[in-house]
Design a protein around this motif. Sequence first.
Motif, PDB file in Angstrom:
ATOM      1  N   THR A  76      -1.695   9.757   4.375  1.00 61.07           N
ATOM      2  CA  THR A  76      -2.524   8.744   3.725  1.00 61.07           C
ATOM      3  C   THR A  76      -2.381   7.394   4.411  1.00 61.07           C
ATOM      4  OG1 THR A  76      -2.292   9.903   1.609  1.00 61.07           O
ATOM      5  CG2 THR A  76      -3.025   7.604   1.527  1.00 61.07           C
ATOM      6  N   VAL A  77      -1.148   7.032   4.761  1.00 63.15           N
ATOM      7  CA  VAL A  77      -0.901   5.721   5.362  1.00 63.15           C
ATOM      8  C   VAL A  77      -1.539   5.623   6.746  1.00 63.15           C
ATOM      9  CG1 VAL A  77       0.876   4.162   6.239  1.00 63.15           C
ATOM     10  CG2 VAL A  77       1.199   5.290   4.036  1.00 63.15           C
ATOM     11  N   ARG A 137      -9.055  13.803   5.483  1.00 62.59           N
ATOM     12  CA  ARG A 137      -7.614  13.697   5.706  1.00 62.59           C
ATOM     13  C   ARG A 137      -6.874  15.012   5.569  1.00 62.59           C
ATOM     14  NH1 ARG A 137      -6.716   7.753   2.729  1.00 62.59           N
ATOM     15  NH2 ARG A 137      -8.112   6.644   4.187  1.00 62.59           N
ATOM     16  N   GLU A 184     -11.332   9.554   3.406  1.00 66.39           N
ATOM     17  CA  GLU A 184     -10.464  10.383   2.571  1.00 66.39           C
ATOM     18  C   GLU A 184     -10.872  11.851   2.626  1.00 66.39           C
ATOM     19  OE1 GLU A 184      -9.674   9.147  -1.386  1.00 66.39           O
ATOM     20  OE2 GLU A 184      -9.575   7.008  -0.867  1.00 66.39           O
ATOM     21  N   PHE A 230       0.833  -1.201   0.000  1.00 66.95           N
ATOM     22  CA  PHE A 230       0.000   0.000   0.000  1.00 66.95           C
ATOM     23  C   PHE A 230       0.867   1.250   0.000  1.00 66.95           C
ATOM     24  CE2 PHE A 230      -2.207   3.400   2.352  1.00 66.95           C
ATOM     25  CZ  PHE A 230      -3.316   3.566   1.519  1.00 66.95           C
ATOM     26  N   CYS A 263      -3.926   7.452   8.045  1.00 63.76           N
ATOM     27  CA  CYS A 263      -5.388   7.545   7.958  1.00 63.76           C
ATOM     28  C   CYS A 263      -5.980   6.235   7.447  1.00 63.76           C
ATOM     29  CB  CYS A 263      -5.793   8.708   7.056  1.00 63.76           C
ATOM     30  SG  CYS A 263      -5.588  10.340   7.832  1.00 63.76           S
ATOM     31  N   GLU A 264      -5.274   5.565   6.555  1.00 64.44           N
ATOM     32  CA  GLU A 264      -5.715   4.242   6.102  1.00 64.44           C
ATOM     33  C   GLU A 264      -5.665   3.265   7.274  1.00 64.44           C
ATOM     34  OE1 GLU A 264      -6.957   1.449   3.094  1.00 64.44           O
ATOM     35  OE2 GLU A 264      -6.852   3.647   3.131  1.00 64.44           O
ATOM     36  N   GLY A 273      -8.584   4.125   9.420  1.00 66.69           N
ATOM     37  CA  GLY A 273      -9.890   4.144   8.787  1.00 66.69           C
ATOM     38  C   GLY A 273     -10.513   5.521   8.718  1.00 66.69           C
TER      39      GLY A 273
END
Length: 392
Positions: free
Chosen positions: A144-145, A157, A154, A113, A147-148, A151
């Motif tokens: 991004t990482v 963020r 988007e 990812f 927050c991924e 969960g």
Amino acid sequence: MTEDPLRDPHFFADPYPTYERLRQDCPVRRIPTGSGGHPAYLITGHPEAREAFTDPRLSKDTARFFAGRPSNRDLHPAIARNMLASDPPAHTRHRRVATPLFTTGRVRELRPFITRVVDDLMAAWRPGSEVDLVADLAVPLPVTVVCELLGVPESDRAALAGWSRDLFDATDTERVDAASHRIGDHLTHLVDTARAAPGEGPLHSLVRDCDEGGLDRDETVSLAALLLIAGHETTTHFIGNAVLALLRHPEAFDRLRRDPDLVPGALDELLRFDSPVSVATFRHSTQDLRVGGVDIPAGFPVLIAPGAANRDPAAFPGPDRLDLDRDAGGHLSFGHGIHRCPGAPLARAEAEIALRALVTRFPDVRAAVPPDSLTWRRTRLTRGLAALPLAL
């Protein structure tokens, strides 16, 4: 000394002359600070910092220190009371939930990812153009990482990343306090939503882990906030500082260009040379103690400076030289002891993948502006660039 040496404008641009002067004078010394007018003890020596990081008489429970003291601050409870601002047994309960998120196996699962995120970000880069390494890679990648990992939708963020940056503003306490409430309120909403509608997403999993680990709702929010903030702010600076260090040391950059497989082994030296954490988070003495031959009375703030310790010639000969052959594994950029950053494996993976992609895809990259014209964030806690323009 009548003024706080860590608030001098020259310190934000380059703290290392100040650290060297203070360390040569005494690696543990009392200084004035701007935090409520409290004098503090600053630790700049490497052996003294390692010792202090593990001394249980140095508490991280900020609420305990400030109880009964007048204060004009208004931090959200999720920011003011978190794993970093606690001692065992509360710290142990939080850490037991946080650590499994960053195991070697979990980070290995995340590497594809992370690689996709880097690929997507660099897809917009064109040879012959200019990019801002900070805005175009070092900020969005870890945001991004993490927050991924948590969960976070988007759509949320960018706002959370901006509030997180405001949280480290050393020049505007009102801005810091306001940012803490925006982050705390937003994450409270996300946690409450996940708890009200059980599912299988990352945040649902974190909520279940917190429940099983004995963390209440407020503690769950505080852990999510800490993972979000610590999970990207320092990694952003890690990447930016590393690239600038390599640009300033072209012989080291050339080695990585010729052999990108050297990147993983270079990370410790890059972390040592320009630590993304300049001064560790707040500690205070609960008893009289002695560090580095200096007596520290009970009841005083104690500031441990990894940025200074990593440049201590007693631990790293020729510390102002970037040396990719150096054994820099003893650096303190991730801390030491029970509060050592649990997210270190993830930060290393993100920096490795980003640096490898940069030297492979854009081997002729150079700074687009003179290094002396770069602007550094005005915070003594972390050290990072506001922008790093690159010519591809």
